[in-house]
Write a protein that holds these residues in place. Structure first.
Motif, PDB file in Angstrom:
ATOM      1  N   PRO A   1      70.492  32.425 -33.537  1.00  0.00           N
ATOM      2  CA  PRO A   1      71.794  32.279 -32.860  1.00  0.00           C
ATOM      3  C   PRO A   1      72.098  33.492 -31.982  1.00  0.00           C
ATOM      4  CG  PRO A   1      71.978  31.680 -35.169  1.00  0.00           C
ATOM      5  CD  PRO A   1      70.612  32.261 -34.988  1.00  0.00           C
ATOM      6  N   GLY A   2      72.462  33.224 -30.742  1.00  0.00           N
ATOM      7  CA  GLY A   2      72.789  34.274 -29.783  1.00  0.00           C
ATOM      8  C   GLY A   2      71.618  34.765 -28.953  1.00  0.00           C
TER       9      GLY A   2
ATOM     10  N   CYS B   1      65.893  37.618 -24.862  1.00  0.00           N
ATOM     11  CA  CYS B   1      66.896  38.659 -25.108  1.00  0.00           C
ATOM     12  C   CYS B   1      67.553  38.376 -26.445  1.00  0.00           C
ATOM     13  CB  CYS B   1      67.959  38.650 -24.019  1.00  0.00           C
ATOM     14  SG  CYS B   1      67.301  38.921 -22.383  1.00  0.00           S
ATOM     15  N   ARG B   2      67.640  39.399 -27.268  1.00  0.00           N
ATOM     16  CA  ARG B   2      68.324  39.256 -28.553  1.00  0.00           C
ATOM     17  C   ARG B   2      69.827  39.306 -28.343  1.00  0.00           C
ATOM     18  NH1 ARG B   2      65.311  43.080 -32.916  1.00  0.00           N
ATOM     19  NH2 ARG B   2      63.668  41.619 -33.462  1.00  0.00           N
ATOM     20  N   ALA B   3      70.547  38.708 -29.274  1.00  0.00           N
ATOM     21  CA  ALA B   3      72.004  38.698 -29.218  1.00  0.00           C
ATOM     22  C   ALA B   3      72.532  40.134 -29.243  1.00  0.00           C
ATOM     23  CB  ALA B   3      72.566  37.913 -30.399  1.00  0.00           C
ATOM     24  N   GLY B   4      73.441  40.441 -28.328  1.00  0.00           N
ATOM     25  CA  GLY B   4      74.071  41.751 -28.304  1.00  0.00           C
ATOM     26  C   GLY B   4      73.267  42.833 -27.610  1.00  0.00           C
ATOM     27  N   GLU B   5      72.051  42.561 -27.182  1.00  0.00           N
ATOM     28  CA  GLU B   5      71.254  43.555 -26.482  1.00  0.00           C
ATOM     29  C   GLU B   5      71.267  43.283 -24.991  1.00  0.00           C
ATOM     30  OE1 GLU B   5      68.030  44.675 -29.967  1.00  0.00           O
ATOM     31  OE2 GLU B   5      67.330  43.652 -28.182  1.00  0.00           O
ATOM     32  N   LYS B   6      71.255  44.326 -24.196  1.00  0.00           N
ATOM     33  CA  LYS B   6      71.287  44.172 -22.742  1.00  0.00           C
ATOM     34  C   LYS B   6      69.900  44.252 -22.124  1.00  0.00           C
ATOM     35  CE  LYS B   6      75.903  46.036 -22.446  1.00  0.00           C
ATOM     36  NZ  LYS B   6      76.806  45.180 -21.806  1.00  0.00           N
ATOM     37  N   VAL B   7      68.892  44.461 -22.964  1.00  0.00           N
ATOM     38  CA  VAL B   7      67.522  44.567 -22.468  1.00  0.00           C
ATOM     39  C   VAL B   7      66.697  43.444 -23.076  1.00  0.00           C
ATOM     40  CG1 VAL B   7      65.468  46.028 -22.431  1.00  0.00           C
ATOM     41  CG2 VAL B   7      67.716  47.066 -22.264  1.00  0.00           C
ATOM     42  N   CYS B   8      65.990  42.727 -22.215  1.00  0.00           N
ATOM     43  CA  CYS B   8      65.123  41.656 -22.701  1.00  0.00           C
ATOM     44  C   CYS B   8      63.769  42.241 -23.081  1.00  0.00           C
ATOM     45  CB  CYS B   8      64.950  40.585 -21.642  1.00  0.00           C
ATOM     46  SG  CYS B   8      66.473  39.672 -21.344  1.00  0.00           S
TER      47      CYS B   8
END
Length: 147
Positions: A71-72, A129-136
């Motif tokens: 999720p996310g 991209c993980r949830a809450g992270e701005k870097v893929c």
């Protein structure tokens, strides 16, 4: 008058000539090495990441791989996931829809497998991209699929 420029040029050349030996001082092996590359902070142990979970969906008529992100998490539509087989085939996942900016898949991201496939070995590469992270990130893992 012609002699003055010639004498000036000869004086200039002799002044530029270096008669001392060019030597490089020996480096002290105990001195710390300097680098222009900054040292990255160490923040805990490294985490092994193989990407979003993938499940094998089998029906009587079809066989497909379905990517099921947490999720996310978002799977990149600009660099869709693909399976590079050992024999060189590149099988690309497809999504049913993309976000408004066309950056990420929405809904199921699937790879329909050819009907003639009995076994399939290769490397699965996913950009997500993980949830809450701005870097893929890009994750790769070896997969083996048997019918």
């Amino acid at each position: 008058m012609r002699i003055i420029p010639i004498i000036a040029a000869a004086a200039l050349v002799s002044a530029c000539a270096d008669t001392r030996e060019d030597t490089v001082p020996a480096m002290d092996s105990t001195a710390p090495a300097l680098s222009a590359i900054p040292t990255l902070p160490k923040v805990g142990p490294a985490e092994i990441d193989s990407g979003p979970p993938v499940k094998l969906d089998t029906t009587a008529a079809a066989l497909r791989l379905v990517m099921n992100p947490h999720p996310g998490d978002q799977i990149s539509a600009l660099q869709p996931p693909f399976l590079q087989t050992r024999n060189g085939r590149r099988l690309e996942f497809r999504g049913s829809a993309v976000t408004k900016d066309s950056l990420y898949f929405v809904g199921d991201v699937v790879l329909p497998l050819p009907a003639d496939v009995v076994t399939l070995d290769g490397t699965l590469t996913t950009s997500y991209c993980r949830a809450g992270e701005k870097v893929c990130r890009t994750a790769s893992r070896v997969v083996s699929i048997a019918r």
